[in-house]
Write a protein that holds these residues in place. Structure first.
Motif, short mmCIF file in Angstrom:
data_model
loop_
_atom_site.label_atom_id
_atom_site.label_comp_id
_atom_site.label_asym_id
_atom_site.label_seq_id
_atom_site.Cartn_x
_atom_site.Cartn_y
_atom_site.Cartn_z
N ASP A 118 0.70 -1.41 -0.15
CA ASP A 118 0.18 -0.24 -0.19
C ASP A 118 0.82 1.05 0.09
N ASN A 119 1.91 1.57 0.26
CA ASN A 119 2.53 2.54 1.07
C ASN A 119 3.91 2.11 -0.25
N SER B 164 7.71 4.37 -1.30
CA SER B 164 8.79 4.91 -0.84
C SER B 164 9.91 4.78 -2.52
N TYR C 63 -2.36 9.30 -1.69
CA TYR C 63 -1.37 10.32 -1.04
C TYR C 63 -0.04 9.66 -0.03
N GLU D 292 2.39 10.85 1.53
CA GLU D 292 2.58 10.56 3.78
C GLU D 292 3.67 12.08 3.77
N ASN E 111 9.19 9.79 5.77
CA ASN E 111 8.02 10.04 3.92
C ASN E 111 8.62 10.72 3.16
N THR F 77 7.00 9.21 0.23
CA THR F 77 6.73 7.85 0.65
C THR F 77 4.62 8.31 -0.33
N ASN G 155 0.96 6.75 -0.75
CA ASN G 155 0.35 5.67 0.04
C ASN G 155 -1.70 5.60 -0.95
N SER H 66 -3.76 2.92 -0.25
CA SER H 66 -4.48 2.21 -0.23
C SER H 66 -6.11 2.62 -0.39
#
Length: 204
Positions: A99-100, A102, A139, A141, A146, A180, A182, A184
């Motif tokens: 989901d994340n 970097s 998103y 982060e 991040n 980073t 996101n 999700s």
């Protein structure tokens, strides 16, 4: 009438005497010289130049996968209902796509200039952390680890002290950005827009 005859040699001797007197007078005359020295001082102001990209487009690689989850048995009733303990769920359909994510963006900013210390404080922050495409969202982060910068010289973080190295372009300090993302709440392919980070450079 009496004529006076002066010998030519006398004139020559007299002329030579006058020339010798003039030469002696000139030899006694001394030249005059004076010297003035000026000290020059220069006051330079703080000066800083920040190079950056006003827009970045991140093109992720294409990806597809067919995952074989083995075999399953279903209990089927005559009315058409079917159930199985082997049916696919959120737990057994996980794929190694996090989901994340970097990522490091190399050489996306640079600074040069003058300051009392020869350094500048460079910091990064998120202005808008949401990229959208309709209901789909990505998103950015926030926080240490991040979103951060580094100067390719061992300094990294949300705020660092980096060398200015003067005004010559070839000596500029060039740095990277770590960001980073996101995924999700990402539900659509295609262009997502609206995210923004800010880099601030300040002489110190």
């Amino acid at each position: 009438m009496v004529k006076h005859i002066v010998p030519i040699g006398l004139f020559l001797c007299f002329g030579l005497f006058i020339s010798l007197q003039q030469a002696a007078a000139q030899s006694n005359k001394q030249s005059q010289t004076t010297v003035g020295k000026t000290n020059v001082s220069i006051v330079l102001p703080d000066l800083i130049i920040l190079h950056y990209y006003s827009g970045l487009t991140l093109n992720f690689e294409q990806f597809s996968s067919a995952e074989n989850t083995g075999s399953a048995e279903f209990d089927v009733q005559w009315n058409g209902e079917a159930e199985s303990s082997d049916e696919l769920t959120g737990e057994n359909t996980e794929l190694n796509l996090p989901d994340n994510v970097s990522l490091d963006l190399p050489n996306v900013w640079a600074i040069r200039g003058l300051s009392p210390s020869g350094n500048a404080k460079v910091s990064i922050s998120v202005n808008n952390r949401v990229l959208t495409s309709g209901p789909s969202k990505i998103y950015i982060e926030e926080g240490a680890g991040n979103i951060q910068i580094d100067d390719n010289r061992g300094h990294s973080g949300t705020s660092i002290n980096a060398s200015l190295n003067g005004i010559t372009a070839s000596e500029a300090t060039i740095g990277n950005v770590r960001i980073t993302l996101n995924f999700s709440e990402t539900t659509r392919a295609g262009l997502h827009t609206g995210g923004q980070y800010k880099i601030t450079a300040e002489t110190i």
